[in-house]
Design a protein around this motif. Structure first.
Motif, PDB file in Angstrom:
ATOM      1  N   HIS A  71     -24.376 -61.041  27.687  1.00  0.00           N
ATOM      2  CA  HIS A  71     -22.736 -61.387  27.867  1.00  0.00           C
ATOM      3  C   HIS A  71     -22.567 -62.897  26.706  1.00  0.00           C
ATOM      4  O   HIS A  71     -22.012 -62.562  25.516  1.00  0.00           O
ATOM      5  CB  HIS A  71     -22.455 -61.829  29.107  1.00  0.00           C
ATOM      6  CG  HIS A  71     -21.494 -60.487  30.072  1.00  0.00           C
ATOM      7  ND1 HIS A  71     -21.828 -61.013  30.751  1.00  0.00           N
ATOM      8  CD2 HIS A  71     -22.243 -59.278  29.462  1.00  0.00           C
ATOM      9  CE1 HIS A  71     -22.006 -59.910  31.879  1.00  0.00           C
ATOM     10  NE2 HIS A  71     -21.922 -58.503  30.991  1.00  0.00           N
ATOM     11  N   GLY A  72     -24.005 -63.583  26.722  1.00  0.00           N
ATOM     12  CA  GLY A  72     -23.814 -65.047  26.352  1.00  0.00           C
ATOM     13  C   GLY A  72     -23.673 -64.035  24.119  1.00  0.00           C
ATOM     14  O   GLY A  72     -23.683 -64.952  23.654  1.00  0.00           O
ATOM     15  N   ILE A  73     -24.878 -63.635  23.905  1.00  0.00           N
ATOM     16  CA  ILE A  73     -25.069 -63.622  22.887  1.00  0.00           C
ATOM     17  C   ILE A  73     -24.209 -62.880  22.028  1.00  0.00           C
ATOM     18  O   ILE A  73     -23.677 -62.546  21.159  1.00  0.00           O
ATOM     19  CB  ILE A  73     -26.186 -62.694  23.005  1.00  0.00           C
ATOM     20  CG1 ILE A  73     -27.907 -63.333  23.054  1.00  0.00           C
ATOM     21  CG2 ILE A  73     -26.695 -61.928  21.921  1.00  0.00           C
ATOM     22  CD1 ILE A  73     -28.791 -62.404  23.416  1.00  0.00           C
ATOM     23  N   VAL A  74     -24.287 -61.611  22.632  1.00  0.00           N
ATOM     24  CA  VAL A  74     -22.726 -60.511  22.356  1.00  0.00           C
ATOM     25  C   VAL A  74     -21.713 -62.049  22.024  1.00  0.00           C
ATOM     26  O   VAL A  74     -20.598 -61.669  20.923  1.00  0.00           O
ATOM     27  CB  VAL A  74     -22.040 -59.072  22.979  1.00  0.00           C
ATOM     28  CG1 VAL A  74     -20.925 -58.886  22.893  1.00  0.00           C
ATOM     29  CG2 VAL A  74     -22.582 -58.718  23.649  1.00  0.00           C
ATOM     30  N   LEU A  75     -20.819 -62.740  23.174  1.00  0.00           N
ATOM     31  CA  LEU A  75     -19.652 -63.322  22.636  1.00  0.00           C
ATOM     32  C   LEU A  75     -20.376 -64.360  22.118  1.00  0.00           C
ATOM     33  O   LEU A  75     -19.437 -65.149  20.511  1.00  0.00           O
ATOM     34  CB  LEU A  75     -19.222 -64.285  23.920  1.00  0.00           C
ATOM     35  CG  LEU A  75     -18.427 -63.386  24.914  1.00  0.00           C
ATOM     36  CD1 LEU A  75     -18.864 -63.890  26.462  1.00  0.00           C
ATOM     37  CD2 LEU A  75     -17.207 -62.716  24.158  1.00  0.00           C
ATOM     38  N   GLY A  76     -21.427 -64.883  21.249  1.00  0.00           N
ATOM     39  CA  GLY A  76     -21.602 -65.623  20.591  1.00  0.00           C
ATOM     40  C   GLY A  76     -21.425 -65.078  18.610  1.00  0.00           C
ATOM     41  O   GLY A  76     -21.214 -65.559  17.783  1.00  0.00           O
ATOM     42  N   VAL A  77     -22.068 -63.202  18.290  1.00  0.00           N
ATOM     43  CA  VAL A  77     -22.154 -62.721  17.766  1.00  0.00           C
ATOM     44  C   VAL A  77     -19.859 -62.169  17.740  1.00  0.00           C
ATOM     45  O   VAL A  77     -19.320 -62.721  16.358  1.00  0.00           O
ATOM     46  CB  VAL A  77     -22.482 -61.348  17.825  1.00  0.00           C
ATOM     47  CG1 VAL A  77     -22.384 -60.093  16.992  1.00  0.00           C
ATOM     48  CG2 VAL A  77     -23.978 -61.761  17.669  1.00  0.00           C
ATOM     49  N   VAL A  78     -19.131 -62.414  18.516  1.00  0.00           N
ATOM     50  CA  VAL A  78     -17.712 -62.427  18.353  1.00  0.00           C
ATOM     51  C   VAL A  78     -17.294 -63.375  18.230  1.00  0.00           C
ATOM     52  O   VAL A  78     -16.246 -63.296  16.883  1.00  0.00           O
ATOM     53  CB  VAL A  78     -17.250 -61.896  20.106  1.00  0.00           C
ATOM     54  CG1 VAL A  78     -15.918 -62.187  19.800  1.00  0.00           C
ATOM     55  CG2 VAL A  78     -17.501 -60.288  20.821  1.00  0.00           C
ATOM     56  N   TYR A  79     -17.448 -64.535  18.382  1.00  0.00           N
ATOM     57  CA  TYR A  79     -17.491 -65.641  17.571  1.00  0.00           C
ATOM     58  C   TYR A  79     -17.193 -65.984  16.383  1.00  0.00           C
ATOM     59  O   TYR A  79     -17.098 -66.145  15.524  1.00  0.00           O
ATOM     60  CB  TYR A  79     -18.247 -67.165  18.081  1.00  0.00           C
ATOM     61  CG  TYR A  79     -17.744 -68.680  17.596  1.00  0.00           C
ATOM     62  CD1 TYR A  79     -16.892 -69.348  17.556  1.00  0.00           C
ATOM     63  CD2 TYR A  79     -18.447 -69.318  16.499  1.00  0.00           C
ATOM     64  CE1 TYR A  79     -16.498 -70.250  17.253  1.00  0.00           C
ATOM     65  CE2 TYR A  79     -18.074 -70.529  16.289  1.00  0.00           C
ATOM     66  CZ  TYR A  79     -17.198 -70.749  16.001  1.00  0.00           C
ATOM     67  OH  TYR A  79     -16.762 -71.902  15.279  1.00  0.00           O
ATOM     68  N   VAL A 103     -14.641 -75.601  21.673  1.00  0.00           N
ATOM     69  CA  VAL A 103     -14.068 -76.074  23.331  1.00  0.00           C
ATOM     70  C   VAL A 103     -13.220 -75.358  23.331  1.00  0.00           C
ATOM     71  O   VAL A 103     -12.740 -75.288  24.119  1.00  0.00           O
ATOM     72  CB  VAL A 103     -13.802 -78.116  23.034  1.00  0.00           C
ATOM     73  CG1 VAL A 103     -13.007 -78.163  24.611  1.00  0.00           C
ATOM     74  CG2 VAL A 103     -14.437 -78.800  22.861  1.00  0.00           C
ATOM     75  N   GLY A 104     -12.044 -75.007  22.236  1.00  0.00           N
ATOM     76  CA  GLY A 104     -11.368 -73.990  22.625  1.00  0.00           C
ATOM     77  C   GLY A 104     -12.126 -72.608  22.472  1.00  0.00           C
ATOM     78  O   GLY A 104     -10.857 -71.860  23.407  1.00  0.00           O
ATOM     79  N   TYR A 105     -12.951 -72.320  21.821  1.00  0.00           N
ATOM     80  CA  TYR A 105     -13.734 -70.237  21.944  1.00  0.00           C
ATOM     81  C   TYR A 105     -14.052 -70.739  23.489  1.00  0.00           C
ATOM     82  O   TYR A 105     -14.151 -70.194  24.393  1.00  0.00           O
ATOM     83  CB  TYR A 105     -14.617 -70.207  21.197  1.00  0.00           C
ATOM     84  CG  TYR A 105     -15.138 -69.254  21.809  1.00  0.00           C
ATOM     85  CD1 TYR A 105     -14.496 -68.327  21.023  1.00  0.00           C
ATOM     86  CD2 TYR A 105     -16.721 -68.849  22.364  1.00  0.00           C
ATOM     87  CE1 TYR A 105     -14.428 -66.786  21.459  1.00  0.00           C
ATOM     88  CE2 TYR A 105     -16.719 -67.457  22.070  1.00  0.00           C
ATOM     89  CZ  TYR A 105     -16.084 -66.226  21.171  1.00  0.00           C
ATOM     90  OH  TYR A 105     -16.561 -65.484  21.196  1.00  0.00           O
ATOM     91  N   GLY A 106     -14.896 -72.019  24.417  1.00  0.00           N
ATOM     92  CA  GLY A 106     -14.818 -72.073  25.356  1.00  0.00           C
ATOM     93  C   GLY A 106     -13.528 -72.134  26.641  1.00  0.00           C
ATOM     94  O   GLY A 106     -13.638 -71.377  27.848  1.00  0.00           O
ATOM     95  N   VAL A 149     -19.875 -76.390  27.762  1.00  0.00           N
ATOM     96  CA  VAL A 149     -21.231 -75.648  27.518  1.00  0.00           C
ATOM     97  C   VAL A 149     -21.478 -75.187  26.564  1.00  0.00           C
ATOM     98  O   VAL A 149     -22.577 -74.703  26.060  1.00  0.00           O
ATOM     99  CB  VAL A 149     -21.852 -75.885  29.158  1.00  0.00           C
ATOM    100  CG1 VAL A 149     -22.727 -76.376  29.134  1.00  0.00           C
ATOM    101  CG2 VAL A 149     -21.314 -77.758  30.162  1.00  0.00           C
ATOM    102  N   TYR A 150     -21.357 -73.958  27.104  1.00  0.00           N
ATOM    103  CA  TYR A 150     -21.627 -72.772  26.638  1.00  0.00           C
ATOM    104  C   TYR A 150     -21.363 -72.695  24.865  1.00  0.00           C
ATOM    105  O   TYR A 150     -21.840 -72.223  24.142  1.00  0.00           O
ATOM    106  CB  TYR A 150     -21.137 -71.114  27.451  1.00  0.00           C
ATOM    107  CG  TYR A 150     -21.148 -69.598  26.216  1.00  0.00           C
ATOM    108  CD1 TYR A 150     -22.171 -69.051  25.924  1.00  0.00           C
ATOM    109  CD2 TYR A 150     -19.871 -69.533  25.817  1.00  0.00           C
ATOM    110  CE1 TYR A 150     -22.570 -68.392  25.070  1.00  0.00           C
ATOM    111  CE2 TYR A 150     -20.376 -68.269  24.488  1.00  0.00           C
ATOM    112  CZ  TYR A 150     -21.065 -67.842  24.466  1.00  0.00           C
ATOM    113  OH  TYR A 150     -21.144 -66.663  23.347  1.00  0.00           O
ATOM    114  N   ALA A 151     -19.769 -72.575  24.811  1.00  0.00           N
ATOM    115  CA  ALA A 151     -19.762 -71.730  23.669  1.00  0.00           C
ATOM    116  C   ALA A 151     -19.564 -73.919  22.113  1.00  0.00           C
ATOM    117  O   ALA A 151     -19.745 -72.760  21.243  1.00  0.00           O
ATOM    118  CB  ALA A 151     -17.648 -72.238  23.605  1.00  0.00           C
TER     119      ALA A 151
END
Length: 164
Positions: A71-79, A103-106, A149-151
């Motif tokens: 999920h994190g990789i997919v959302l990183g590519v979406v960003y 922060v906003g993306y998080g 923390v993720y974003a």
């Protein structure tokens, strides 16, 4: 006789380094957020809820971690796609701006466990599905902090490795 020439905006492209920054940033951010999920959050999200989204009966900590990282990789590519093709490209290319965007993306990605996850878990028949919307204190606050923390690594990674 006059001729009209229309100026077309240049088509933006995303280079390999940018996609890789989204993948690596998403992986790093997911590990950090996963540690928050495993050791700070009171509910067994990694062991039970995330595997249940894919029909895996828990507890299944390894499956939960692997799916969470995915999920994190997919959302990183979406960003990367959002900032590369959106109006925030220049802001995302600066470290200070990227931290703010992270922060906003998080904050934005916190909508996933609040709105999407309860519906998904209910749809697959998970008995422990949270109510819709999934807003609970302190759980939602911890989730919000975990998503930030993720974003931030995703956004900073993009700023460091984007091609101009």
């Amino acid at each position: 006789m006059t001729t009209k020439t229309e100026a077309r905006p240049a088509l933006r492209t995303v280079h390999g380094g940018e996609w890789i920054s989204g993948i690596v940033g998403g992986l790093i951010g997911s590990v950090l957020f996963g540690l928050v999920m495993q050791f700070v959050m009171p509910q067994p999200v990694l062991e039970m809820a995330i595997p249940a989204m894919y029909g895996i009966q828990g507890p299944a900590l390894l499956a939960g971690w692997l799916l969470h990282l995915f999920h994190g990789i997919v959302l990183g590519v979406v960003y990367v796609a959002l900032v590369q093709f959106g109006p925030l490209r220049e802001t995302a290319g600066r470290i200070g701006g990227s931290i703010g965007l992270g922060v906003g993306y998080g904050i934005v990605t916190t909508a996933l466990p609040v709105f999407v996850m309860p519906l998904w878990l209910s749809a697959v028949g998970f008995a422990g599905a949270p109510p819709f919307p999934n807003i609970a204190i302190p759980g939602t606050v911890v989730s919000l902090l975990g998503h930030v923390v993720y974003a931030v690594p995703v956004a900073v990674g993009y700023a460091l490795f984007r091609s101009d």
